[in-house]
Every structure is written in C-alpha cells, then in structure tokens.
Design a protein around this motif. Structure first.
Motif, short mmCIF file in Angstrom:
data_model
loop_
_atom_site.label_atom_id
_atom_site.label_comp_id
_atom_site.label_asym_id
_atom_site.label_seq_id
_atom_site.Cartn_x
_atom_site.Cartn_y
_atom_site.Cartn_z
N ILE A 128 -64.23 -47.14 -18.08
CA ILE A 128 -64.57 -48.30 -17.34
C ILE A 128 -64.96 -47.82 -16.03
O ILE A 128 -64.00 -46.99 -15.35
N SER A 129 -66.14 -48.02 -15.47
CA SER A 129 -66.62 -47.63 -14.05
C SER A 129 -66.81 -48.79 -13.04
O SER A 129 -66.65 -50.08 -13.63
N ARG A 130 -67.26 -48.54 -11.96
CA ARG A 130 -67.47 -49.47 -11.05
C ARG A 130 -68.98 -50.15 -10.98
O ARG A 130 -69.03 -51.40 -10.96
N GLY A 131 -69.77 -49.41 -11.77
CA GLY A 131 -71.23 -50.07 -11.83
C GLY A 131 -71.46 -50.51 -13.20
O GLY A 131 -70.97 -49.77 -14.17
N GLN A 132 -72.47 -51.10 -13.23
CA GLN A 132 -72.92 -51.87 -14.74
C GLN A 132 -73.91 -50.96 -15.43
O GLN A 132 -74.60 -50.27 -14.89
N PRO A 133 -73.67 -50.78 -16.60
CA PRO A 133 -72.59 -51.32 -17.39
C PRO A 133 -71.50 -50.66 -17.39
O PRO A 133 -71.23 -49.47 -17.47
N ARG A 134 -70.40 -51.49 -17.24
CA ARG A 134 -69.14 -50.74 -16.57
C ARG A 134 -68.36 -50.28 -17.77
O ARG A 134 -67.35 -49.31 -17.64
N ILE A 135 -68.80 -50.66 -19.13
CA ILE A 135 -67.87 -49.86 -20.21
C ILE A 135 -69.03 -49.21 -21.13
O ILE A 135 -69.74 -49.43 -21.50
N GLU A 136 -68.43 -47.92 -21.45
CA GLU A 136 -68.98 -46.99 -22.24
C GLU A 136 -67.83 -46.66 -23.29
O GLU A 136 -66.76 -45.95 -23.00
N ALA A 137 -68.13 -46.98 -24.52
CA ALA A 137 -67.29 -46.87 -25.76
C ALA A 137 -67.83 -45.80 -26.54
O ALA A 137 -68.90 -45.83 -26.78
N LYS A 138 -66.99 -44.43 -26.69
CA LYS A 138 -67.74 -43.36 -27.21
C LYS A 138 -66.83 -42.71 -28.09
O LYS A 138 -65.34 -42.60 -28.07
N VAL A 139 -67.35 -42.46 -29.41
CA VAL A 139 -66.73 -41.75 -30.56
C VAL A 139 -67.25 -40.42 -30.71
O VAL A 139 -68.68 -40.27 -30.93
N ASP A 140 -66.70 -39.22 -30.35
CA ASP A 140 -67.36 -37.95 -30.66
C ASP A 140 -67.31 -37.59 -32.17
O ASP A 140 -66.40 -37.83 -32.92
N VAL A 141 -68.50 -37.15 -32.71
CA VAL A 141 -68.64 -36.70 -34.25
C VAL A 141 -69.02 -35.43 -34.19
O VAL A 141 -69.85 -35.08 -33.36
N THR A 142 -68.53 -34.74 -35.17
CA THR A 142 -68.71 -33.13 -35.48
C THR A 142 -69.66 -33.38 -36.77
O THR A 142 -68.98 -33.49 -37.94
N VAL A 152 -72.26 -44.14 -29.27
CA VAL A 152 -71.78 -44.87 -28.06
C VAL A 152 -72.17 -46.18 -27.92
O VAL A 152 -73.40 -46.55 -28.32
N VAL A 153 -71.46 -47.24 -27.28
CA VAL A 153 -71.78 -48.61 -27.26
C VAL A 153 -71.25 -49.03 -25.60
O VAL A 153 -70.44 -48.54 -25.33
N THR A 154 -72.47 -49.50 -24.98
CA THR A 154 -72.17 -49.82 -23.60
C THR A 154 -72.15 -51.36 -23.48
O THR A 154 -72.74 -52.19 -24.36
N ALA A 155 -71.37 -51.85 -22.58
CA ALA A 155 -71.20 -53.21 -22.37
C ALA A 155 -71.06 -53.46 -20.74
O ALA A 155 -70.60 -52.90 -20.16
N ARG A 156 -71.49 -54.75 -20.45
CA ARG A 156 -71.30 -55.20 -19.06
C ARG A 156 -69.96 -55.88 -19.12
O ARG A 156 -69.49 -56.34 -19.97
N LEU A 157 -69.35 -55.81 -18.03
CA LEU A 157 -68.34 -56.50 -17.68
C LEU A 157 -68.36 -57.21 -16.40
O LEU A 157 -68.12 -56.79 -15.29
N GLU A 158 -67.99 -58.54 -16.32
CA GLU A 158 -68.20 -59.49 -15.26
C GLU A 158 -67.12 -60.09 -15.02
O GLU A 158 -66.35 -60.52 -15.91
N GLU A 159 -66.73 -60.23 -13.69
CA GLU A 159 -65.28 -60.59 -13.32
C GLU A 159 -65.56 -62.20 -13.32
O GLU A 159 -66.33 -62.86 -12.38
#
Length: 216
Positions: A128-142, A152-159
């Motif tokens: 979760i970061s300050r800039g949009q898209p604030r969310i990066e969900a990541k699963v590493d695969v070998t 990787v899935v990204t999403a915006r997070l609005e207050e």
C-alpha cells in the motif's frame, strides 16, 4: 568498598493487545494458501479474537493514518478457503457473496489456476503506497526450470471517511502479460479499517468479512 553495578530485569506482563494478537496468530496457518486446514472451531475463535482486537484499536481515523502504508502479508480472510475441487462457478459465487474478492485474493486465485505441475505458488504480499494505484497485490511464482514470475493485481484506494475506503480494481498481470481493466468493468468495494498499528492491519468488506494483514 566498591559497589557492584546491578541490572534489574523486569518481566513486563504482555499488554491486552499483545495477548489478543498472540491468540490470533496461534490459530493461523503458515500461509493463506493453507487456510483450508483451519477448522470451523478455530475460525470461530479467530473471529472472536478479531472482535476483541478491534475494540483495542489505538489509531483514530485509521484511513488517514500513514500506518496504512507499507508492505503486508495477508494471513487470514474470513470468507476464503482453498477449494478442494476447482469449480467454474466458484469465482462468480464469491463475487456475489460478501461483496467479491479483495485484490489480494483475486491475485492468489489467478496464481492457483496456473498448472500446479508447472508452477510453485509463493506467498501473497500486499503493498500500500501513497500514490495511485495505492494497492499492489503480488504472488510470486516459480516456474518449472527455476525461473521466477509473478501474478500482480493493482487497485485504487480512495479515502471516503476516517474509517472507510473505496477499493477499485485497475489492472491484472499474469506472468508478464498485463491487462488494464476497462473503466466500465472495474469492480469496486467498500473497505472498512477496523484496526491498525505498527504490525497488524484488520479490514472488513461491506458485508463485514474480516481480513488480517501482518506487516513485513
């Protein structure tokens, strides 16, 4: 006479928060992917402990707190269990029930659809970061042969308020192939922050299903 310096070691009792967090962690499996091993009784105990923890939330207006930002591991999702038999209707059912997936669970679901004989699925992390898209969900695969990729899935997070975000999907990438989700098809959900401190984040979706994230 010489005085010998002595150090008094105090056994500080655990705080109420530490006690509750410890009780939750005792029930959690080592990774979200093995959540199927949680018994119904353990799940009930976890949910009761979450309620106790939320009552101890030290952060006022947590949505505005910088403590939200960081890299987290999703350790528990109240509505998630790994299916024993893949079902083509399961993803749709989860979207209809409990307001749909979080980006993290969606990323994990995409990773688990890759051929298990060819891919080893790692842990799920959520940045979760300050800039949009604030969310990066990541699963590493070998991959077979040892090369490393990711889902990787990204999403915006609005207050929306001191307690509520709106979370909206923006893109998904599987093994380097990125798909930007058209605005008309972007899924969004309400997300309520019920607890956050330096180590633990608890959120609930619009139907009240909890998720526990632990800071990396």
């Amino acid at each position: 006479k010489e005085k010998k310096d002595t150090i008094d070691v105090e056994n500080n009792p655990a705080t109420a928060t530490e006690t509750v967090v410890s009780s939750i962690m005792d029930f959690l499996p080592s990774s979200l992917a093995s959540s199927g091993s949680i018994t119904a009784q353990d799940r009930a105990s976890i949910n009761e402990a979450i309620l106790r923890l939320e009552a101890l939330n030290p952060t006022e207006d947590p949505v505005y707190s910088p403590l939200i930002n960081g890299v987290w591991t999703l350790r528990y999702a109240g509505g998630y269990s790994e299916p024993k038999i893949p079902s083509p209707t399961r993803d749709l059912a989860l979207f209809l029930y409990a307001g749909g997936y979080s980006p993290g669970l969606f990323a994990l679901s995409l990773a688990q659809k890759l051929p298990s004989q060819l891919v080893d699925v790692g842990d799920l992390t959520i940045s979760i970061s300050r800039g949009q898209p604030r969310i990066e969900a990541k699963v590493d695969v070998t991959l077979l042969g040892g090369s490393e990729e990711s889902v990787v899935v990204t999403a915006r997070l609005e207050e929306d308020s001191g307690l509520r975000f709106t979370e909206t999907y923006e893109s998904a990438a599987v093994l380097g192939q990125t798909v930007d989700i058209p605005e008309a098809l972007q899924y969004s959900r309400d997300l309520y922050v019920s607890y956050v401190d330096e180590d633990i984040l608890v959120v609930r979706d619009g139907s009240g299903v909890p998720e526990i994230l632990v800071r990396n």
